[in-house]
Design a protein around this motif. Structure first.
Motif, PDB file in Angstrom:
ATOM      1  N   ALA A 103      52.716  46.804  39.237  1.00 25.69           N
ATOM      2  CA  ALA A 103      53.347  45.610  39.417  1.00 25.69           C
ATOM      3  C   ALA A 103      52.138  44.475  39.563  1.00 25.69           C
ATOM      4  CB  ALA A 103      54.075  45.434  40.750  1.00 25.69           C
ATOM      5  N   VAL A 104      52.614  43.222  38.721  1.00 28.68           N
ATOM      6  CA  VAL A 104      51.737  42.149  39.051  1.00 28.68           C
ATOM      7  C   VAL A 104      52.207  41.289  40.384  1.00 28.68           C
ATOM      8  CG1 VAL A 104      51.201  39.902  37.953  1.00 28.68           C
ATOM      9  CG2 VAL A 104      51.587  42.128  36.529  1.00 28.68           C
ATOM     10  N   GLN A 105      50.988  41.437  41.298  1.00 25.64           N
ATOM     11  CA  GLN A 105      51.537  40.627  42.744  1.00 25.64           C
ATOM     12  C   GLN A 105      51.247  39.367  42.461  1.00 25.64           C
ATOM     13  OE1 GLN A 105      49.441  43.585  45.268  1.00 25.64           O
ATOM     14  NE2 GLN A 105      51.310  44.802  45.274  1.00 25.64           N
ATOM     15  N   TYR A 106      51.878  38.497  42.009  1.00 23.78           N
ATOM     16  CA  TYR A 106      51.655  36.924  41.951  1.00 23.78           C
ATOM     17  C   TYR A 106      51.521  36.363  43.114  1.00 23.78           C
ATOM     18  CZ  TYR A 106      56.486  36.473  41.328  1.00 23.78           C
ATOM     19  OH  TYR A 106      57.964  36.496  41.705  1.00 23.78           O
ATOM     20  N   GLY A 107      52.312  36.997  44.511  1.00 21.93           N
ATOM     21  CA  GLY A 107      52.426  36.378  45.553  1.00 21.93           C
ATOM     22  C   GLY A 107      51.111  36.489  46.282  1.00 21.93           C
ATOM     23  N   LEU A 108      50.401  37.573  46.100  1.00 20.04           N
ATOM     24  CA  LEU A 108      49.117  37.682  46.781  1.00 20.04           C
ATOM     25  C   LEU A 108      48.120  36.772  46.156  1.00 20.04           C
ATOM     26  CD1 LEU A 108      49.085  41.631  47.384  1.00 20.04           C
ATOM     27  CD2 LEU A 108      49.525  39.938  49.174  1.00 20.04           C
ATOM     28  N   PHE A 109      48.296  36.686  44.902  1.00 19.35           N
ATOM     29  CA  PHE A 109      47.247  35.749  44.194  1.00 19.35           C
ATOM     30  C   PHE A 109      47.611  34.314  44.809  1.00 19.35           C
ATOM     31  CE2 PHE A 109      46.626  32.877  40.701  1.00 19.35           C
ATOM     32  CZ  PHE A 109      45.390  33.117  40.602  1.00 19.35           C
ATOM     33  N   PHE A 110      48.953  33.950  45.118  1.00 22.34           N
ATOM     34  CA  PHE A 110      49.104  32.558  45.593  1.00 22.34           C
ATOM     35  C   PHE A 110      48.614  32.469  46.801  1.00 22.34           C
ATOM     36  CE2 PHE A 110      51.907  29.270  47.659  1.00 22.34           C
ATOM     37  CZ  PHE A 110      51.525  28.395  47.088  1.00 22.34           C
ATOM     38  N   ASN A 111      48.550  33.445  47.818  1.00 23.04           N
ATOM     39  CA  ASN A 111      47.904  33.530  49.133  1.00 23.04           C
ATOM     40  C   ASN A 111      46.545  33.176  48.938  1.00 23.04           C
ATOM     41  OD1 ASN A 111      50.373  33.803  50.448  1.00 23.04           O
ATOM     42  ND2 ASN A 111      50.174  35.726  50.913  1.00 23.04           N
ATOM     43  N   THR A 112      45.716  34.135  48.032  1.00 22.81           N
ATOM     44  CA  THR A 112      44.244  33.968  47.831  1.00 22.81           C
ATOM     45  C   THR A 112      44.120  32.382  47.300  1.00 22.81           C
ATOM     46  OG1 THR A 112      44.566  36.315  47.447  1.00 22.81           O
ATOM     47  CG2 THR A 112      42.568  35.007  46.777  1.00 22.81           C
ATOM     48  N   LEU A 113      45.015  32.083  46.399  1.00 26.77           N
ATOM     49  CA  LEU A 113      44.657  30.745  45.766  1.00 26.77           C
ATOM     50  C   LEU A 113      44.696  29.711  46.769  1.00 26.77           C
ATOM     51  CD1 LEU A 113      43.888  29.254  43.063  1.00 26.77           C
ATOM     52  CD2 LEU A 113      46.436  28.936  43.030  1.00 26.77           C
ATOM     53  N   LEU A 114      45.569  29.974  47.894  1.00 24.55           N
ATOM     54  CA  LEU A 114      45.809  28.948  48.941  1.00 24.55           C
ATOM     55  C   LEU A 114      44.574  29.127  49.915  1.00 24.55           C
ATOM     56  CD1 LEU A 114      47.481  26.727  50.105  1.00 24.55           C
ATOM     57  CD2 LEU A 114      48.834  28.435  51.409  1.00 24.55           C
ATOM     58  N   ARG A 115      44.446  30.184  50.049  1.00 20.20           N
ATOM     59  CA  ARG A 115      42.919  30.519  50.902  1.00 20.20           C
ATOM     60  C   ARG A 115      41.672  29.717  50.430  1.00 20.20           C
ATOM     61  NH1 ARG A 115      43.021  36.028  50.944  1.00 20.20           N
ATOM     62  NH2 ARG A 115      45.346  36.142  51.599  1.00 20.20           N
ATOM     63  N   PHE A 116      41.683  29.823  49.096  1.00 19.24           N
ATOM     64  CA  PHE A 116      40.386  29.175  48.247  1.00 19.24           C
ATOM     65  C   PHE A 116      40.500  27.727  48.576  1.00 19.24           C
ATOM     66  CE2 PHE A 116      38.930  26.819  44.563  1.00 19.24           C
ATOM     67  CZ  PHE A 116      37.739  27.428  44.715  1.00 19.24           C
ATOM     68  N   VAL A 117      42.034  27.207  48.324  1.00 21.46           N
ATOM     69  CA  VAL A 117      41.742  25.579  48.605  1.00 21.46           C
ATOM     70  C   VAL A 117      41.595  25.279  49.930  1.00 21.46           C
ATOM     71  CG1 VAL A 117      43.689  23.677  48.449  1.00 21.46           C
ATOM     72  CG2 VAL A 117      43.480  25.508  46.711  1.00 21.46           C
ATOM     73  N   ILE A 118      41.985  26.053  50.889  1.00 16.40           N
ATOM     74  CA  ILE A 118      41.788  25.732  52.244  1.00 16.40           C
ATOM     75  C   ILE A 118      40.132  25.630  52.433  1.00 16.40           C
ATOM     76  CG2 ILE A 118      41.977  26.488  54.708  1.00 16.40           C
ATOM     77  CD1 ILE A 118      44.721  27.150  53.978  1.00 16.40           C
ATOM     78  N   VAL A 119      39.471  26.688  52.121  1.00 16.39           N
ATOM     79  CA  VAL A 119      38.091  26.962  52.181  1.00 16.39           C
ATOM     80  C   VAL A 119      37.316  25.895  51.628  1.00 16.39           C
ATOM     81  CG1 VAL A 119      35.958  28.438  51.786  1.00 16.39           C
ATOM     82  CG2 VAL A 119      38.063  29.326  52.750  1.00 16.39           C
ATOM     83  N   ALA A 120      37.787  25.670  50.381  1.00 21.12           N
ATOM     84  CA  ALA A 120      37.056  24.388  49.630  1.00 21.12           C
ATOM     85  C   ALA A 120      37.038  23.081  50.428  1.00 21.12           C
ATOM     86  CB  ALA A 120      37.557  24.560  48.073  1.00 21.12           C
ATOM     87  N   TRP A 121      38.303  22.915  50.700  1.00 20.94           N
ATOM     88  CA  TRP A 121      38.661  21.606  51.503  1.00 20.94           C
ATOM     89  C   TRP A 121      37.672  21.534  52.555  1.00 20.94           C
ATOM     90  CZ3 TRP A 121      40.396  16.996  50.929  1.00 20.94           C
ATOM     91  CH2 TRP A 121      40.502  16.163  51.903  1.00 20.94           C
ATOM     92  N   VAL A 122      37.567  22.552  53.535  1.00 28.59           N
ATOM     93  CA  VAL A 122      36.751  22.577  54.691  1.00 28.59           C
ATOM     94  C   VAL A 122      35.059  22.687  54.212  1.00 28.59           C
ATOM     95  CG1 VAL A 122      35.932  24.010  56.491  1.00 28.59           C
ATOM     96  CG2 VAL A 122      38.293  23.891  56.037  1.00 28.59           C
ATOM     97  N   VAL A 123      34.779  23.057  53.347  1.00 30.23           N
ATOM     98  CA  VAL A 123      33.321  23.059  52.935  1.00 30.23           C
ATOM     99  C   VAL A 123      33.129  21.311  52.313  1.00 30.23           C
ATOM    100  CG1 VAL A 123      31.819  23.637  50.986  1.00 30.23           C
ATOM    101  CG2 VAL A 123      33.123  25.623  52.289  1.00 30.23           C
TER     102      VAL A 123
END
Length: 162
Positions: A74-94
């Motif tokens: 399966a292509v787990q695009y939901g997990l990818f979305f979670n990872t993408l959101l995590r990246f955005v949060i980390v980028a914002w904090v940095v």
């Protein structure tokens, strides 16, 4: 110098140690952000989107076959979305951290340099004595100021009683 000596010198440099501390703190920060996204941010987002759980969202290419003991593909695009959101949060904090550090640096750069403190009476006296020993005149103060500085810097003596 031996290879081990060079390696020890390389490791002892401040940059390498700072980098190691940054990586360790970054790994711990990653766990915090993962917990924030998975446990705090995504449940309300899923609730707003009619109860969707993004971590379970996937596009099944081939279903699991228990008879052949084949796993699901399966292509787990939901997990990818979670990872993408995590990246955005980390980028914002940095970004906020860098912005804060830059604001502090701009403030320090804009502040006029502090004037050196005025010399103490002892420093003034020593400077004048040095100039007199060189054969010149004192560079600062008048002769009266020199006498006053000498009198101020010299401890007073009490007269002996007979």
């Amino acid at each position: 110098m031996s290879i081990f000596g060079e390696f020890r010198e390389f490791i002892a440099r401040g940059n390498v140690i700072d980098l190691a501390v940054g990586v360790i703190i970054g790994a711990a920060f990653n766990d915090i952000v993962k917990g924030l996204v998975d446990n705090i941010v995504m449940p309300p987002v899923g609730l707003l989107l009619a109860g969707l759980d993004f971590s379970q969202m996937k596009l099944v290419l081939k279903a699991a076959d228990p008879a052949k003991k084949a796993a699901e593909v399966a292509v787990q695009y939901g997990l990818f979305f979670n990872t993408l959101l995590r990246f955005v949060i980390v980028a914002w904090v940095v970004f906020l951290l860098v912005k804060g550090v830059n604001a502090i640096r701009r403030k320090d750069a804009a502040a006029p340099p502090k004037a050196p403190p005025a010399p103490t009476a002892e420093e003034l006296l020593l400077t004048q004595i040095r100039d007199l020993l060189k054969g010149g005149r004192p560079t600062t103060g008048s002769p009266a100021a020199v006498k006053a500085a000498v009198a101020k810097a010299t401890p007073t003596r009490r007269a002996k009683k007979k």
